[in-house]
Enzyme design. Sequence first.
Site, PDB file in Angstrom:
ATOM      1  N   ARG A 285       0.825  -1.205   0.000  1.00 20.73           N
ATOM      2  CA  ARG A 285       0.000   0.000   0.000  1.00 20.73           C
ATOM      3  C   ARG A 285       0.862   1.259   0.000  1.00 20.73           C
ATOM      4  O   ARG A 285       0.521   2.248  -0.646  1.00 20.73           O
ATOM      5  CB  ARG A 285      -0.956  -0.006   1.197  1.00 20.73           C
ATOM      6  CG  ARG A 285      -1.995   1.096   1.133  1.00 20.73           C
ATOM      7  CD  ARG A 285      -3.093   0.883   2.150  1.00 20.73           C
ATOM      8  NE  ARG A 285      -2.616   0.946   3.529  1.00 20.73           N
ATOM      9  CZ  ARG A 285      -3.384   0.744   4.589  1.00 20.73           C
ATOM     10  NH1 ARG A 285      -4.672   0.461   4.426  1.00 20.73           N
ATOM     11  NH2 ARG A 285      -2.890   0.810   5.808  1.00 20.73           N
TER      12      ARG A 285
ATOM     13  N   LYS B  42      -2.801   6.456   1.407  1.00 20.97           N
ATOM     14  CA  LYS B  42      -2.664   6.899   2.807  1.00 20.97           C
ATOM     15  C   LYS B  42      -1.697   8.084   2.908  1.00 20.97           C
ATOM     16  O   LYS B  42      -0.691   8.046   3.610  1.00 20.97           O
ATOM     17  CB  LYS B  42      -2.212   5.726   3.682  1.00 20.97           C
ATOM     18  CG  LYS B  42      -2.699   5.818   5.122  1.00 20.97           C
ATOM     19  CD  LYS B  42      -2.498   4.511   5.835  1.00 20.97           C
ATOM     20  CE  LYS B  42      -2.886   4.610   7.312  1.00 20.97           C
ATOM     21  NZ  LYS B  42      -4.335   4.843   7.495  1.00 20.97           N
TER      22      LYS B  42
ATOM     23  N   GLU C 135     -16.503   6.313   4.184  1.00 22.39           N
ATOM     24  CA  GLU C 135     -15.836   5.725   5.345  1.00 22.39           C
ATOM     25  C   GLU C 135     -15.861   6.685   6.514  1.00 22.39           C
ATOM     26  O   GLU C 135     -16.252   7.850   6.388  1.00 22.39           O
ATOM     27  CB  GLU C 135     -14.399   5.310   5.020  1.00 22.39           C
ATOM     28  CG  GLU C 135     -13.481   6.409   4.539  1.00 22.39           C
ATOM     29  CD  GLU C 135     -12.075   5.881   4.241  1.00 22.39           C
ATOM     30  OE1 GLU C 135     -11.327   5.663   5.210  1.00 22.39           O
ATOM     31  OE2 GLU C 135     -11.737   5.689   3.067  1.00 22.39           O
TER      32      GLU C 135
END
Length: 383
Positions: A128, A230, A266
């Site tokens: 990620r 992220k 989210e």
Amino acid sequence: MIQRIVYFPSLRKLLLRAGSNSASSKIGTNNCFASQPSPLRSHSDDEYADVDWDSLGFGLMTTDYMYITKCCEGQNFGQGQLSRYGNIELSPSAGVLNYGQGLFEGTKAYRKENGGLLLFRPEENAIRMKIGAERMCMASPSIDNFVDALKQTVLANKRWVPPPGKGSLYLRPLLLGTGPVLGLAPAPQYTFLIFASPVRNYFKEGSAPLNLYVEENFDRASSRGTGNVKTISNYAPVLMAQIQAKKRGFSDVLYLDSATKKNLEEVSSCNIFIAKGKCISTPATNGTILSGITRKSVIEIARDHGYQVEERVVNVDELIEADEVFCTGTAVGVAPVGSITYQDKRMEYITGSGTICQELNNTISGIQTGTIEDKKGWIVEVD
């Protein structure tokens, strides 16, 4: 009393170059060498840090060591070094300070009953970070380097890993554009570092059900933006909505899509699931939603347990008919939601014993801590 200094065998090569170590690490200067390492002070295998483990929450508790490495533009990250935890020195013109060129990850180390230390799917964090680095035009460590750095950080801070059942050691890998820039451009130098902190429950409610507020005035992410990586720049913008919600007694904020304001996305720092009967639904990761590692694992576990799991567009109106709602994330685990307030209407959900949320949480927690056999190859032992 004489304090004995030893080197862990697995880290000996890193520490042979040890020299004087300052209280702060200079990062973002014109050289590409990591800060000087510090010798590791010995602690017996059963020694714990002086911590009241029963009162542990989710706040920063500095540990002994952090891991640092860096590379210049066009180069690859090499083996890093362990340094005493401390401040870092940055150029005022560092890319991360001026243009937000930075990423972070979050994972945990767990202690087994026999004292062994475990990591949960660390290669997924590495992948990620590489995806995020590509999106943010950054150099990134290899998957092997990333996982090895986590292991070194855990070993160096072993005494800070809580006893079984008392929490975990949270690990925060950071990838920062630390080279100096003035015009808008990728930084010429990047720093990868990891620090650690023992933690327990993320929310102040502990394991009690969360109370969420559906936010309509602020967006977390937009289509074709960076909501699916992220990057550090995704998180500060949610603070205003989160603070306002907490002042009103809510645990956190549930965001809707920016285009229609009709579909669930989210929570501020975790993914969302709804359940009706044997069907579990979660918003698809379509570019605005972070692909959580706990989310991915829970989906697989739920299917193994016979549930139908759908990754799709989830309309906010589906909250009315849901039996259960829960959140997933590295920090929060699998957390039950007791209520959600949307347009001044409060909807309540089943929580507690016998719920899907509890079943999934017990399974993933058992795998993470070694009390349930890992049949998927998710666990990495630290030795």
